[in-house]
Enzyme design. Sequence first.
Site, short mmCIF file in Angstrom:
data_model
loop_
_atom_site.label_atom_id
_atom_site.label_comp_id
_atom_site.label_asym_id
_atom_site.label_seq_id
_atom_site.Cartn_x
_atom_site.Cartn_y
_atom_site.Cartn_z
N THR A 187 7.66 0.34 3.44
CA THR A 187 7.94 1.74 3.13
C THR A 187 9.28 1.89 2.42
O THR A 187 9.41 2.65 1.47
CB THR A 187 7.94 2.60 4.42
OG1 THR A 187 6.62 2.67 4.93
CG2 THR A 187 8.42 4.01 4.14
N LEU A 241 3.81 6.76 -2.18
CA LEU A 241 5.21 6.97 -2.55
C LEU A 241 5.45 6.97 -4.05
O LEU A 241 6.60 7.12 -4.50
CB LEU A 241 6.09 5.94 -1.85
CG LEU A 241 6.27 6.26 -0.36
CD1 LEU A 241 6.84 5.08 0.39
CD2 LEU A 241 7.17 7.48 -0.20
N PHE A 292 0.81 -1.22 0.00
CA PHE A 292 0.00 0.00 0.00
C PHE A 292 0.84 1.26 0.00
O PHE A 292 0.36 2.34 -0.38
CB PHE A 292 -0.96 -0.01 1.19
CG PHE A 292 -0.41 0.54 2.47
CD1 PHE A 292 -0.63 1.86 2.84
CD2 PHE A 292 0.32 -0.26 3.34
CE1 PHE A 292 -0.14 2.38 4.03
CE2 PHE A 292 0.80 0.24 4.53
CZ PHE A 292 0.57 1.56 4.88
N LYS A 293 2.11 1.17 0.41
CA LYS A 293 2.96 2.36 0.46
C LYS A 293 3.11 2.99 -0.93
O LYS A 293 3.37 4.19 -1.04
CB LYS A 293 4.32 2.00 1.03
CG LYS A 293 4.30 1.21 2.34
CD LYS A 293 3.69 1.98 3.49
CE LYS A 293 3.54 1.14 4.75
NZ LYS A 293 4.76 0.80 5.42
N ASP A 294 2.92 2.19 -1.98
CA ASP A 294 3.01 2.75 -3.34
C ASP A 294 1.97 3.83 -3.59
O ASP A 294 2.19 4.75 -4.38
CB ASP A 294 2.79 1.65 -4.39
CG ASP A 294 3.93 0.64 -4.43
OD1 ASP A 294 5.08 1.04 -4.21
OD2 ASP A 294 3.66 -0.54 -4.69
#
Length: 494
Positions: free
Chosen positions: A147, A117, A112-114
């Site tokens: 992350t 980011l 989900f960090k995409d």
Amino acid sequence: MKFQSTRDESAAKFSAAQVIKQGLAADGGLFVPEEIPTLTADEILTLCKADYPTRAAEILGKFLTDYTKEELLADCRAAYADTAFVGGAAPLVSLDGTVYSMELWHGPTAAFKDMALQIMPRLLSRALVKTGEARTALILVATSGDTGKAALEGYKDIERVKIAVFYPENGVSRVQKLQMQTQTGGNVYVCAIDGNFDDAQSGVKKIFSDKEAAAYLNERGVFLSSANSINWGRLAPQIVYYVSAYCDLLNAGRIQMGDKVNVTVPTGNFGNIFAAYLAKLMGLPIDRLICASNQNNILTDFLATGTYDRNRAFHLTMSPSMDILISSNLERLLYLTAGAKRTAAYMRSLAETGAYTVDADVKRAINVSFKGYFADEEKTAATIRETMEKHGYLADTHTAVALSAAGQYIAETGDKTPMIVASTASPYKFAADVYASLYGEHPADALAALDTLAARTATEIPYPLRGIGERTVRFTDTVPASNMWEAVKNYVNK
């Protein structure tokens, strides 16, 4: 819109570009907007007709007012392009007509960090120009697994940016470690530490607050910034997918405008669930926010008792991105419910004693929206197995914690309000543990587990993880947590 520190309302206020560039407030606090913008029913209905990049640009524009609509839309279209998010950005999958899995892991690192980011480096690049910054930005990251890779992928080969990522040597999965160790790009550095994620995060914060370190870097034309969720530029994009999910439920006819939804988030650093809370404050019809923890259930205890106490055993679990005892973004919630003065006092107590207890009125205010549950290792494995058996749905170890918490809440309350569950990683990032949860035995090899899991479940390995074992390992450094600054200096001086 201006932003201020969570610890001092009288301190200087900054623009969005300035806080995205700076990351952390000078007093150690986190940046928060002076006011929460509104999101009306008419605006939500208009967003229903838009694609994800347009939805993102509109929501971000409410906070990043020194960026133009054209800039934000261009950056969102580039960040959330179909080529990067194969399978779509944040699609909803119905499990039983009440519970919906919001899949946030279709981006280039399968986590989900995409979602934040991929857009954040573009926002930072514009921030350097908007603030007249001539130095190179050094992005300093502590990661519990996801992350780091997402930041590396987002910032690789970005001009005037370097990035250094620290992760706990024994606190990430084999796939997560390989993703970071094999990272390409001429401006990246990856290093393991002897310690856990909290040690890495504390080390990063220590470097950020070290005036001598800042002076050393400044002499070399470098300044520090962050890609962790302590940076507003990382947090703001996470608000978007809760709004988008509501729009998708409206479009599917599952709800009517104004109907409430509940949200469950697997939670470590408290950033993702705090983004959902911000969406609620803006006007999105969210009722309950279910904070799902693994065996490191410090947040479950906090929400139940009002006492946050990190003086406890630290557990390495099969959901390593949640193996955290210092939930940094909780400070932003404290600010909104207790104000800067009391937040500063709580944070001093945490630093000095490892614990704090919020006042009764603060606990009441938090409990209006938040409720906490946790799943230990046995319950997490059982949830993976039961979800596959009942719904034919393959969940990763973090999503399983959230599904367990959502189930506990529904069983306890009987609440049949539609439940959006944040699915934060592909099951293939934790293939060995997912396989063992399903079939009762660990594969002999953590990488071979990807192919074995795919064959047994008739599901596909996502594109970012195919062939990961064949990539060249570039980074093998390991240092004590106390030596992180030395590692940063060595990288800067290369």
